[in-house]
Design a protein around this motif. Structure first.
Motif, short mmCIF file in Angstrom:
data_model
loop_
_atom_site.label_atom_id
_atom_site.label_comp_id
_atom_site.label_asym_id
_atom_site.label_seq_id
_atom_site.Cartn_x
_atom_site.Cartn_y
_atom_site.Cartn_z
N ARG A 285 0.83 -1.22 0.00
CA ARG A 285 0.00 0.00 0.00
C ARG A 285 0.85 1.25 0.00
NH1 ARG A 285 -5.11 -1.13 4.01
NH2 ARG A 285 -6.16 -2.67 2.72
N ARG A 286 2.04 1.13 -0.54
CA ARG A 286 2.88 2.32 -0.62
C ARG A 286 3.25 2.57 -2.07
NH1 ARG A 286 7.96 2.89 2.70
NH2 ARG A 286 7.73 4.86 1.61
N MET A 346 9.03 -1.59 1.04
CA MET A 346 8.46 -2.40 2.12
C MET A 346 8.64 -1.72 3.48
SD MET A 346 9.11 -6.41 1.38
CE MET A 346 10.79 -6.35 0.82
N ARG A 348 8.31 0.48 6.46
CA ARG A 348 7.15 1.19 7.01
C ARG A 348 5.89 0.97 6.18
NH1 ARG A 348 8.64 7.23 8.62
NH2 ARG A 348 6.50 7.14 9.40
N GLY A 349 5.90 -0.13 5.39
CA GLY A 349 4.71 -0.42 4.59
C GLY A 349 3.68 -1.16 5.40
N SER A 350 2.50 -1.28 4.82
CA SER A 350 1.45 -2.08 5.44
C SER A 350 1.43 -3.40 4.66
CB SER A 350 0.12 -1.32 5.32
OG SER A 350 -0.92 -2.15 5.73
N ASN A 351 2.42 -4.25 4.99
CA ASN A 351 2.73 -5.37 4.10
C ASN A 351 1.88 -6.60 4.39
OD1 ASN A 351 4.73 -3.62 3.41
ND2 ASN A 351 6.32 -4.70 4.56
N ILE A 352 1.38 -7.22 3.34
CA ILE A 352 0.82 -8.56 3.47
C ILE A 352 1.58 -9.46 2.50
CG2 ILE A 352 -1.46 -7.97 4.30
CD1 ILE A 352 -2.39 -8.17 1.36
N PHE A 353 1.54 -10.77 2.77
CA PHE A 353 2.40 -11.67 2.02
C PHE A 353 1.65 -12.84 1.39
CE2 PHE A 353 5.20 -9.39 4.80
CZ PHE A 353 6.27 -9.11 3.98
N ARG A 546 -8.99 9.76 1.73
CA ARG A 546 -8.48 9.58 3.09
C ARG A 546 -7.10 10.19 3.27
NH1 ARG A 546 -8.51 3.52 4.80
NH2 ARG A 546 -7.17 4.37 6.42
N TYR C 79 7.32 -4.97 9.34
CA TYR C 79 6.20 -4.16 8.84
C TYR C 79 5.13 -5.05 8.23
CZ TYR C 79 9.47 -0.42 9.60
OH TYR C 79 10.35 0.44 10.18
N LYS C 80 4.17 -5.44 9.07
CA LYS C 80 3.06 -6.24 8.56
C LYS C 80 1.77 -5.47 8.75
CE LYS C 80 4.94 -10.81 8.70
NZ LYS C 80 5.09 -12.06 9.40
N ARG C 81 0.85 -5.74 7.85
CA ARG C 81 -0.43 -5.04 7.94
C ARG C 81 -1.17 -5.51 9.18
NH1 ARG C 81 -3.87 -4.98 2.60
NH2 ARG C 81 -1.86 -4.15 1.91
N LYS C 82 -1.61 -4.54 10.01
CA LYS C 82 -2.24 -4.93 11.26
C LYS C 82 -3.75 -4.93 11.13
CE LYS C 82 1.73 -3.34 13.80
NZ LYS C 82 2.36 -2.72 12.59
N SER C 83 -4.28 -4.02 10.38
CA SER C 83 -5.73 -4.03 10.17
C SER C 83 -6.00 -3.74 8.71
CB SER C 83 -6.40 -2.97 11.04
OG SER C 83 -6.05 -1.69 10.56
N ASP C 84 -7.22 -4.11 8.29
CA ASP C 84 -7.54 -4.04 6.87
C ASP C 84 -7.52 -2.62 6.33
OD1 ASP C 84 -7.63 -6.29 5.48
OD2 ASP C 84 -9.83 -6.43 5.35
N ASP C 85 -7.82 -1.66 7.19
CA ASP C 85 -7.90 -0.30 6.66
C ASP C 85 -6.65 0.52 7.03
OD1 ASP C 85 -8.42 -0.22 9.28
OD2 ASP C 85 -10.11 1.19 9.16
N GLU C 86 -5.61 -0.17 7.43
CA GLU C 86 -4.38 0.55 7.77
C GLU C 86 -3.80 1.17 6.51
OE1 GLU C 86 -0.33 -0.64 10.13
OE2 GLU C 86 -0.93 -1.88 8.45
N LEU C 87 -3.35 2.40 6.63
CA LEU C 87 -2.69 3.05 5.50
C LEU C 87 -1.31 3.52 5.94
CD1 LEU C 87 -5.19 5.25 3.47
CD2 LEU C 87 -3.71 3.41 2.68
N PRO C 88 -0.28 3.03 5.31
CA PRO C 88 1.07 3.42 5.72
C PRO C 88 1.44 4.78 5.18
CG PRO C 88 1.21 1.98 3.86
CD PRO C 88 -0.25 2.16 4.14
#
Lengths: 578, 206, 450
Positions: A285-286, A346, A348-353, A546, C79-88
């Motif tokens: 998301r970056r 990656m 400070r990203g909101s990373n999923i894998f 947002r 750095y893992k996504r913690k919630s679905d609407d998290e925005l980094p």
């Protein structure tokens, strides 16, 4: 009649098989051509992998199982198939499928030439494969085909048969397919972009397509020249080009060949880098960090790629060493820039894998080892020691083969929902990833060690120096582990096609335009396009509001980008064709 | 919005000369990229010729026939003829840009006639060369380069002929002329490459 | 632990864990192996330099690898996504950082470039002009190696040869034993024989064996004193007939590397270097060996069927031992060696081939072709012409207007038909092992000179 009408709209559902086959055979739709490239290249990739298993079985222990001739033929075809029939076309597959979608185009600039490219490619591939059936077997001079061993003039003890000619002609055809493809990509990117899609808003995968296209366009014809000279040398000229017994120069081939084949390794790795960049952008998301420096690094790699070909020839005694050494060292810099940019994406990203992201991270790790081992080869004196040993084999597999394959596999998992409307199975995907990641590291890291110890490449048997048998056995085990991983992948593909979870238009929360249409997309690609104000139009749509107060978030709608192509709709250009 | 209100694009005079004032079509872009690839192909062949010549064991045809340089007159004459057909070809493009199909057809006919004459002369050059393709590097490069160039001339002529027939059937006007522009660019390339090929082969490499 | 347990509950998870454990074990094993392997200990000065450079690059590489790998692992786990609407954060670039990670690698590679450049200069520097050098002519062929040494001229001859490098014609007592391409050695000076006319031998002169690199059409036979020449066919292990090149420790050795057919490469792992044998070229590899021993070596450039079996050994011995070996070797006629260099070649009578081979054989000896090309056309001074693939019309051309040093034969000496006869005979002879007669003559030469 009702059935027929239904068949026309949904060809998969009720149409009879012949209609579907005919539709695919005559299609000029870039998506269908891309999928055909994908299946064909994938099949050839499995063939190439089978060859590698034969080689590894032979090398697992000292002594021989198959004849030297067979081994030579197999390793030649492993290289040729993997490079010309797997890595190059699988890049073309994704470029065909995704690039027009990413720039919001209706199709390629020249859809019929696009289809022609595919069929030429397929014909060339079939020609290479058929050479197993001719007397004398396939070409067996390595995929580099260094003369004079490819010739039947001069003093070559065992001149190759018709298989060599079929190889030369086959590769000329494959090259021609690449050239037509690259012209298509370039014109499509320059002329078919959707309104608002400026050059600085192109997704990174499209940028890599652009640079790859330029590399193909300018280097492949030189390979064609070399192949043509090689063919004439075998059929009439009696070695006048490449055999000193008739006045030729063996090193001339190597210069021409590597003038193509060095850029070719970038042709293979750049699309994979593009896929990985896009995947990182989505699953963190970056924005991909340093977008512009990524593009500049890409262009720098492309430019430098044209002046380093002779680093494959350091031990021939026929090249000016310091220049090529310096240029080769320099390539480490833009490559490093890309590596750090990916990591910073990656950070400070909101990373999923999901699996696509796993393969992208795997790509980074493999490419890191490949890049660092490349520095050893850039240093000429060290290359004197390592050239033509298994260290080279390990190095180039880490970069253009395995790292590239990881990138393309990431692409498979990432775009599969777009192509077929279904997810690939995540569990199987993760199993695939771990098997493959462990297997290839076992293979290629051990090969690096073996190369340091001085085992030359392209030998079908080796002395039982201390440790060599053990290391070769480990490599063979690794090869079979990797193959098991690929079998899981193969199963996953068919499993997911049939039972895969349905995916919507935008299952990954994608950022680029291909996710703005249905999965799979309609023949005309888009019903409507969102406003394009940055390289992430869908991200802007989803999160733009947002993020309005975020000082770091901006859409680069500065208005002075290159808007030339973007200002005109595809239909406007199509009108003027005469 | 009427077309007249659009601001006039400033077009570079060279570009205007080569492909006209109109925005370039995808077809024209395609042919330009294609010509780039062709340039690289011939660059490869010519580089091979220069490399062989600079560092070869022997260069002259090994059957002792001597190179074709003995008779310079015909090669020079046909070089001038071939290269100068770029002029009528360009005139054909100028003509169709103004919508003058008749002038275009006449100019293209000149190109077709002279180009065919060039190919016929090449045929005689080959049959009178006195050496075979296996007689060493000079002989092999001679046949390879002139052969591939000849194939490109023939390809160009066939394409021009096809467009000429289309022209007879009433195709092409001031707006729809991509094929003619493409043929013109390609024909310039064919002539230019011939200059690059013929001079090293005949004059410089002794 | 809970994560592992959760993973263990699914079938695929269990499979993953088992495979992971096996892989970890294999990695540990390969780690154990790797403890023993690195670039081999160098046995030459040049190799030592290369090995030092290798360790510099290895150190830099390992440091870079560890840092970058740590960064990758850190960002992945941190750095893992913690919630679905998290925005980094949407930071898209940072000029300072980007300049840093462009600039630091640039500095590193520039440093490495200069380090490599100076090592390269060192490795290729060669010998001083007044230094005595052992020159070995190496010839690779499918699938064997030939090693030949320069013939030392006796001291009494030295008086007839001045130090003036312009003097290219020398007188020898028995020049009939001298053949072109042979290398003669006088002190630190090496002379390659170009031609002989009567008693006068024309040579190219150079110190340190720096004879100008010559191209030659066809088989380039750098034959002078034959050290070892053996086929390695069918064997991988060091065997009795593994070709051995014997060289002294301490003295600079100049390997002149050539090929008779296709590409090969001269590769001794302990030298940490290799050089391709390129047909049509003679290239130089300088080595100063620091340790006595026998070093397994092999061809490193793919050269066809038996590439893997094209092995040889380098035997380095102390200078005194070497001198004794050389004396002994040069003084005795080497035994003829059986071998097949051309591979099995079926003799096929081409359809419609003209010419009478029997007449051709007679002519071949009557015209003295055998003097230069060998009794079986196997090549001596002249190239190998047995089973030549050169077309007949070019062969005739070669008789009439020869390309290399061959004498011209006008039609009144031998007609086109007669050449066709010779040609026909040449197609019937097998390519035999290379003749071994020269060395014994050389022994005489050395005796005559000294």
């Amino acid at each position: 009649m009702a059935t027929l009408a239904g068949a026309q709209t949904t060809p998969y559902a009720g149409a009879n098989a012949w209609r579907v086959i005919l539709e695919w055979l005559t299609t000029v739709d870039h998506k269908k051509i891309g999928i055909m490239y994908l299946w064909t290249a994938g099949a050839f990739g499995l063939v190439g992998m089978a060859f590698s298993l034969v080689m590894r079985t032979e090398l697992a222990q000292t002594g021989t199982i198959i004849s030297a001739e067979t081994y030579n033929s197999i390793f030649t075809m492993h290289g040729s198939v993997m490079i010309f029939l797997f890595l190059l076309p699988i890049g073309a597959a994704f470029m065909n499928y995704s690039m027009p979608l990413q720039i919001g185009a209706l199709d390629m600039a020249f859809p019929r030439i696009n289809a022609l490219s595919f069929w030429i490619f397929l014909f060339g591939g079939v020609l290479l494969t058929l050479s197993f059936a001719v007397e004398g077997g396939t070409a067996s001079a390595g995929w580099t085909a260094y003369p004079p061993i490819t010739l039947d003039s001069g003093n070559n003890a065992e001149p190759p048969g018709a298989g060599m000619d079929m190889w030369l002609v086959g590769v000329i055809l494959l090259g021609q397919a690449s050239i037509f493809g690259s012209i298509n990509f370039l014109v499509t990117i320059f002329k078919m972009r959707a309104p608002g899609m400026t050059m600085w808003r192109l997704p990174l995968f499209t940028w890599t397509t652009l640079v790859t296209g330029l590399l193909i366009l300018l280097s492949t014809p030189v390979l064609a020249a070399a192949l043509v000279l090689g063919f004439i040398d075998r059929n009439g000229a009696m070695g006048a080009f490449f055999d000193p017994s008739n006045g030729g120069q063996p090193l001339l081939w190597q210069n021409l060949f590597w003038f193509y084949s060095h850029p070719a390794v970038y042709i293979m790795i750049l699309p994979a880098m593009g896929i990985v960049s896009d995947v990182f952008g989505v699953f963190t998301r970056r924005p991909v960090f340093g977008y512009r420096s990524m593009v500049l690094a890409l262009v720098a790699i492309g430019l430098l790629g044209f002046i380093v070909w002779a680093h494959h020839m350091f031990t021939t005694g026929g090249v000016f060493l310091p220049f090529f050494m310096g240029a080769t060292f320099l390539i480490a810099v833009p490559t490093g820039v890309k590596m750090f940019n990916w990591i910073a994406t990656m950070w400070r990203g909101s990373n999923i894998f999901p699996t696509a992201m796993l393969f992208s991270v795997g790509f980074l790790m493999l490419f890191l080892i490949g890049g660092i081992t490349g520095v050893f080869h850039a240093a000429v004196p060290v290359d004197f020691a390592l050239h033509d040993t298994y260290f080279v084999v390990g190095h180039f597999h880490y970069t253009m083969s395995i790292a590239a394959t990881f990138g393309f596999l990431a692409g498979c998992y990432y775009w599969f929902p777009k192509m077929f409307g279904k997810f690939m199975n995540e569990g199987l995907g993760k199993l695939h990833f771990w098997l493959l990641f462990i297997g290839v590291n076992l293979v290629f890291f051990t090969q690096l060690l073996l190369g340091l110890d001085g085992m030359p490449r392209r030998i079908n048997d080796y002395a039982d120096n201390p440790g060599w048998e053990l290391m070769n056995m480990l490599i063979t085990i690794g090869a079979f582990v990797s193959a098991a991983g690929m079998m899981v992948f193969l199963y996953n593909v068919f499993y997911s096609l049939k039972w895969g979870e349905r995916a919507g238009a935008d299952p990954w929360e994608g950022t680029t335009l291909e996710w703005a249409t249905t999965s799979p997309p309609p023949a005309h690609n888009f019903d409507s396009l969102p406003e394009i104000r940055s390289e992430r139009p869908l991200f802007d749509l989803r999160f733009g509001e947002r993020l309005q107060d975020d000082p770091h978030y901006h859409v680069n709608g500065n208005g002075h980008g290159n808007g030339g192509g973007g200002a005109r709709t595809p239909s406007a250009t199509a009108r003027e064709e005469g | 919005m009427a077309v007249g209100t659009l601001p006039q694009r400033r077009v570079h005079p060279i570009r205007s000369f080569l492909v006209g004032e109109e925005p370039m079509t995808t077809g024209l872009w395609g042919i330009i990229f294609f010509i780039f690839s062709e340039i690289m192909f011939f660059a490869g062949l010519i580089a091979a010729m220069l490399a062989l010549h600079s560092d070869t064991l022997f260069w002259e045809p090994t059957n002792g026939a001597g190179r074709v340089e003995g008779d310079h007159l015909l090669p020079i004459l046909f070089t001038i003829l071939l290269v100068s057909t770029s002029i009528p070809m360009q005139f054909a493009a100028f003509a169709i840009r103004k919508g003058n199909r008749r002038a275009m057809l006449i100019n293209m006919a000149i190109v077709l006639v002279v180009g065919t004459a060039f190919i016929i002369n090449q045929y005689f050059e080959w049959t009178h060369a006195g050496f075979g393709i296996s007689d060493g590097p000079y002989a092999a490069t001679f046949y390879t380069l002139t052969g591939f160039h000849g194939a490109h001339v023939i390809g160009g002529l066939l394409f021009i002929f096809a467009q000429w027939l289309r022209g007879l059937l009433g195709h092409f006007d001031a707006r729809r002329n991509t094929a003619i522009e493409a043929a013109t660019l390609y024909w310039h390339f064919v002539g230019f490459v011939w200059l690059l090929v013929i001079f090293p082969l005949v004059f410089f490499l002794s | 632990m809970t994560a592992l347990q959760r993973l263990w509950r699914t079938r695929i998870g269990r499979l993953t864990l088992v495979i992971g454990a096996v892989a970890a074990a294999l990695f540990a094993l390969s780690g154990l192996v790797s403890a023993q392997v690195a670039l081999p200990e160098a046995v030459s000065e040049q190799g030592d330099d290369i090995r030092a450079l290798f360790f510099v690059i290895l150190a830099v590489g390992v440091i870079v690898f560890l840092i970058v790998e740590a960064m990758i692992i850190w960002v992945v786990f941190r750095y893992k996504r913690k919630s679905d609407d998290e925005l980094p954060t949407q930071i898209g670039h940072n000029t300072t950082a980007e300049i840093l990670w462009t600039g630091i690698p640039l500095v590193i590679v520039v440093v490495l470039f200069f380090a490599s450049f100076f090592v390269l200069q060192d490795v290729q520097a060669g010998a001083d002009s007044d230094e005595d050098v052992t020159v070995v002519d190496v010839q690779g062929r499918q699938w064997a190696w030939a090693f030949n040494y320069a013939v030392p001229l006796g001291t009494s001859l030295a008086e007839s040869i001045s130090n003036d490098p312009a003097q290219t014609e020398i007188m020898l007592e028995d020049p009939s034993l001298v053949v072109p391409f042979m290398t003669l050695k006088l002190g630190v000076e090496h002379m390659r024989v170009v031609a002989r006319t009567g008693d006068v031998v024309t040579v190219e002169r150079a110190v340190n064996g720096t004879v100008p690199i010559r191209h030659s059409a066809g088989t380039l036979v750098l034959r002078s004193f034959n050290g070892t020449e053996t086929v390695a066919e069918g064997r991988l292990q060091a065997a009795d007939n593994t070709p051995i090149v014997t060289v002294p420790v301490g003295q600079m050795i100049r390997f002149n590397i050539a090929s008779a057919d296709v590409l090969h490469a001269f590769y001794t792992p302990q030298f940490l270097t290799k050089l391709d044998a390129v047909p049509g070229r003679v290239q130089t590899l300088w080595v100063r060996i620091t340790e006595a021993g026998v070093f397994q070596s092999q061809c490193a450039e793919f050269c066809g069927r038996d590439h893997a079996r094209m092995i040889f050994s380098v035997e380095a011995m102390a200078q005194d031992d070497y001198d004794a070996w050389f004396e002994n070797k040069a003084g005795s006629a080497p035994e003829p060696v059986e071998g097949d260099f051309g591979g099995e070649q079926e003799v096929e009578q081409e359809e419609g081939a003209v010419g009478n081979p029997i007449n051709g054989q007679n002519l071949f000896f009557a015209m003295g072709c055998n003097v230069c090309h060998g009794d079986q056309g196997e090549g001596l001074v002249g190239p190998t012409i047995a089973m030549t693939v050169v077309p007949l019309d070019r062969v005739i051309q070669q008789y009439r207007e020869p390309l290399e040093a061959m004498t011209a034969f006008p039609p009144d000496q031998i007609s086109d038909e007669e050449i066709a006869d010779v040609y026909a005979w040449l197609q019937t002879v097998e390519r035999p092992p290379v003749a071994q007669e020269i060395p014994s003559k050389l022994a005489e030469l050395i005796a005559a000179g000294g």
